[in-house]
Enzyme design. Structure first.
Site, PDB file in Angstrom:
ATOM      1  NE  ARG A 107      44.331  32.256  48.917  1.00 19.12           N
ATOM      2  CZ  ARG A 107      43.599  32.942  47.969  1.00 19.12           C
ATOM      3  NH1 ARG A 107      42.402  32.547  48.253  1.00 19.12           N
ATOM      4  NH2 ARG A 107      43.911  33.735  47.090  1.00 19.12           N
ATOM      5  CG  HIS A 134      46.995  37.889  46.942  1.00 20.13           C
ATOM      6  ND1 HIS A 134      47.563  36.832  46.457  1.00 20.13           N
ATOM      7  CD2 HIS A 134      45.730  37.997  46.268  1.00 20.13           C
ATOM      8  CE1 HIS A 134      46.683  35.971  45.997  1.00 20.13           C
ATOM      9  NE2 HIS A 134      45.454  36.639  45.628  1.00 20.13           N
ATOM     10  CD  GLN A 137      45.056  38.896  41.915  1.00 22.07           C
ATOM     11  OE1 GLN A 137      44.684  37.816  42.398  1.00 22.07           O
ATOM     12  NE2 GLN A 137      44.796  39.449  40.794  1.00 22.07           N
ATOM     13  CG  ASP A 227      40.543  43.282  47.586  1.00 23.26           C
ATOM     14  OD1 ASP A 227      39.891  42.435  47.270  1.00 23.26           O
ATOM     15  OD2 ASP A 227      41.454  42.950  48.280  1.00 23.26           O
ATOM     16  CB  CYS A 267      42.471  40.679  43.232  1.00 27.10           C
ATOM     17  SG  CYS A 267      41.543  40.795  44.554  1.00 27.10           S
ATOM     18  NE  ARG A 293      46.156  35.256  40.540  1.00 23.39           N
ATOM     19  CZ  ARG A 293      45.789  34.710  41.780  1.00 23.39           C
ATOM     20  NH1 ARG A 293      44.354  34.799  42.061  1.00 23.39           N
ATOM     21  NH2 ARG A 293      46.626  34.079  42.624  1.00 23.39           N
TER      22      ARG A 293
HETATM   23  N1   CP Z   1      42.230  36.746  43.476  1.00 21.92           N
HETATM   24  C1   CP Z   1      42.340  35.471  44.132  1.00 21.92           C
HETATM   25  O1   CP Z   1      43.225  35.140  44.891  1.00 21.92           O
HETATM   26  O2   CP Z   1      41.111  34.872  44.059  1.00 21.92           O
HETATM   27  P1   CP Z   1      40.670  33.516  45.072  1.00 21.92           P
HETATM   28  O3   CP Z   1      40.418  33.819  46.187  1.00 21.92           O
HETATM   29  O4   CP Z   1      39.404  33.083  44.106  1.00 21.92           O
HETATM   30  O5   CP Z   1      42.009  32.389  45.049  1.00 21.92           O
HETATM   31  N1  NVA Z   2      41.708  40.866  50.407  1.00 15.86           N
HETATM   32  C1  NVA Z   2      41.189  39.718  50.035  1.00 15.86           C
HETATM   33  C2  NVA Z   2      41.456  39.107  48.675  1.00 15.86           C
HETATM   34  C3  NVA Z   2      41.177  38.140  47.968  1.00 15.86           C
HETATM   35  C4  NVA Z   2      41.715  37.470  46.831  1.00 15.86           C
HETATM   36  C5  NVA Z   2      41.093  38.874  51.105  1.00 15.86           C
HETATM   37  O1  NVA Z   2      42.117  38.661  51.598  1.00 15.86           O
HETATM   38  O2  NVA Z   2      40.154  38.454  51.342  1.00 15.86           O
END
Ligand code: CP
Ligand code: NVA
Length: 308
Positions: A107, A134, A137, A227, A267, A293
Site C-alpha cells: 500500500r 484500489h 477492493q 467513498d 469500502c 475481501r
Molecule cells: N477499504 C480499505 O482498503 O480499508 P483499509 O484502508 O482499512 O485497508
Molecule cells: N479513497 C480512499 C480509500 C480508502 C480505502 C482513500 O484513498 O483514502
C-alpha cells in the site's frame, strides 16, 4: 510472473477465474474457524511480505487472514523501520524482498514507487491501494455484488456517487470496461473522472455516464457505491471540498431513486458522504463487503503464485 497492480492490465478471463475460485473456496469454509487452513493448504510454506505506507485496517487484516487460510505466513513491514528511504535503495530492497518472500503486497502513496518495485522485484506484487487505484477492493466488490444479486454484474446498473477522481472509482471504471457493466457516476462537475481514463474507457466501449446530479445518477440503480470525500493524503482544502459535495451525500432520498432492492456499498472508512440511516439501514451490505475481501484476496494470492 503475474502481478495484481491494475484491473485494466489483467485479462478479464483471469479476473473471472479469481472470482470463481473465491466463490468455491468461500462455500467450503462454512463450518471452519477463521484461522483454520483450507484443505490441502495450497500456499503451505509460502511467505507474503506486506508493507503499508498509509493507514489500513481492512486490507491489513484481510491479507493476514487470506494467507493464513491458505497455509502460508506473512509479516507486515512499516516503512519507517526499514532502511528504504534512508540508506538503502529501492532496487536493493526489492532484491531482498524477492530473496525472502514469495509475494509482496504494497500500500503506497506513490504510483511511481509501485512501478519501480515492479521493475526490480522477482516476486509478484499486489497493489493494496495506491493514489491511482484500489484493485483488490473493486474485484472483491464485484464478487459481493454477484453473490448478493445472484446475477452477473454485466446485467446490473451500478452507480457511484461522490468523489469521482480517486483510487476506488478509477478501479471501478476499469472494472466497468473489463466486465462490461453500466456505470452511472454522480459528482460535482469539478470532481469528474480524469479525462485520460474516460478516453480509455470510451475507446474500449465502456458504458460510463456522468451526471452532476446525484438523484439522476441513482435512477434505476441496482447498486450504489460511495467513498470518502477526503481520501488519505488528499492535498486539498478539506472544508471546501466537503462543502462542494453537500448535495452528493447518499441519503434515503437518493436510495429511493434506485431500484427497490438496491444495495449500498462502501469500502470504508466512512465520512460525511453517507447518512447514518443509509449506512446502517437495510440496503447496506458494507460488513459482508469487508469480509469478502478475505475470500477474494485468497484467490488473488493463488493467481499470483500460479496456483489457480
Ligand atoms: N477499504 C480499505 O482498503 O480499508 P483499509 O484502508 O482499512 O485497508
Ligand atoms: N479513497 C480512499 C480509500 C480508502 C480505502 C482513500 O484513498 O483514502
Amino acid at each position: 510472473m503475474k502481478h495484481f497492480i491494475n484491473i485494466k492490465d489483467i485479462p478479464v478471463s483471469d479476473l473471472r477465474k479469481i472470482i470463481l475460485d473465491a466463490k468455491k473456496r468461500k462455500k467450503k469454509r462454512k463450518n471452519l474457524n477463521i484461522l483454520d487452513v483450507d484443505k490441502n493448504s495450497p500456499l503451505k510454506g509460502k511467505f507474503l511480505i506486506q508493507m503499508f505506507e498509509k493507514s489500513s485496517t481492512r486490507t491489513r487484516l484481510s491479507f493476514y487472514l487470506a494467507i493464513k487460510q491458505l497455509g502460508g505466513g506473512t509479516l507486515t513491514l512499516r516503512p519507517d523501520e526499514l532502511h528504504l528511504a534512508k540508506d538503502e535503495s529501492l532496487a536493493d530492497t526489492a532484491k531482498i524482498l524477492s530473496t525472502y518472500g514469495n509475494a509482496f503486497m504494497l500500500r503506497t502513496d506513490s504510483d511511481k514507487k509501485l512501478k519501480e518495485f515492479k521493475k526490480h522485484i522477482n516476486i509478484p506484487i499486489i497493489n493494496g491501494l495506491s493514489p491511482s487505484s484500489h484493485p483488490t477492493q473493486i474485484l472483491s466488490d464485484i464478487f459481493t455484488i454477484e453473490e448478493i444479486k445472484k446475477k452477473l454484474i454485466s446485467k446490473l446498473n451500478i452507480c457511484w456517487i461522490g468523489d469521482a477522481n480517486n483510487n476506488v472509482i478509477n478501479s471501478l471504471i476499469a472494472a466497468s470496461v473489463k466486465f462490461s457493466f453500466n456505470l452511472n457516476i454522480g459528482c460535482p462537475k469539478k470532481y469528474e473522472p480524469k479525462k485520460h481514463l474516460l478516453r480509455w474507457a470510451k475507446k474500449n466501449r465502456g458504458k460510463i455516464y456522468i451526471f452532476n446530479d446525484a438523484k439522476k445518477a441513482a435512477n434505476n440503480a441496482d447498486v450504489i457505491f460511495t467513498d470518502k470525500v477526503i481520501s488519505m493524503n488528499d492535498k486539498i482544502n478539506k472544508a471546501k471540498k466537503i462543502k462542494d459535495f453537500k448535495k452528493f451525500q447518499v441519503t434515503s432520498k437518493i436510495i429511493n431513486c434506485a431500484k427497490r432492492d438496491v444495495i449500498f456499498l462502501h469500502c470504508l472508512p466512512r465520512g460525511s458522504e453517507v447518512s447514518n440511516e443509509v449506512f446502517l439501514g437495510k440496503h447496506s451490505k458494507v460488513w459482508r463487503q469487508a469480509l469478502n475481501r478475505v475470500y477474494v484476496q485468497k484467490s488473488i494470492l493463488l493467481y499470483c503464485l500460479d496456483k489457480l
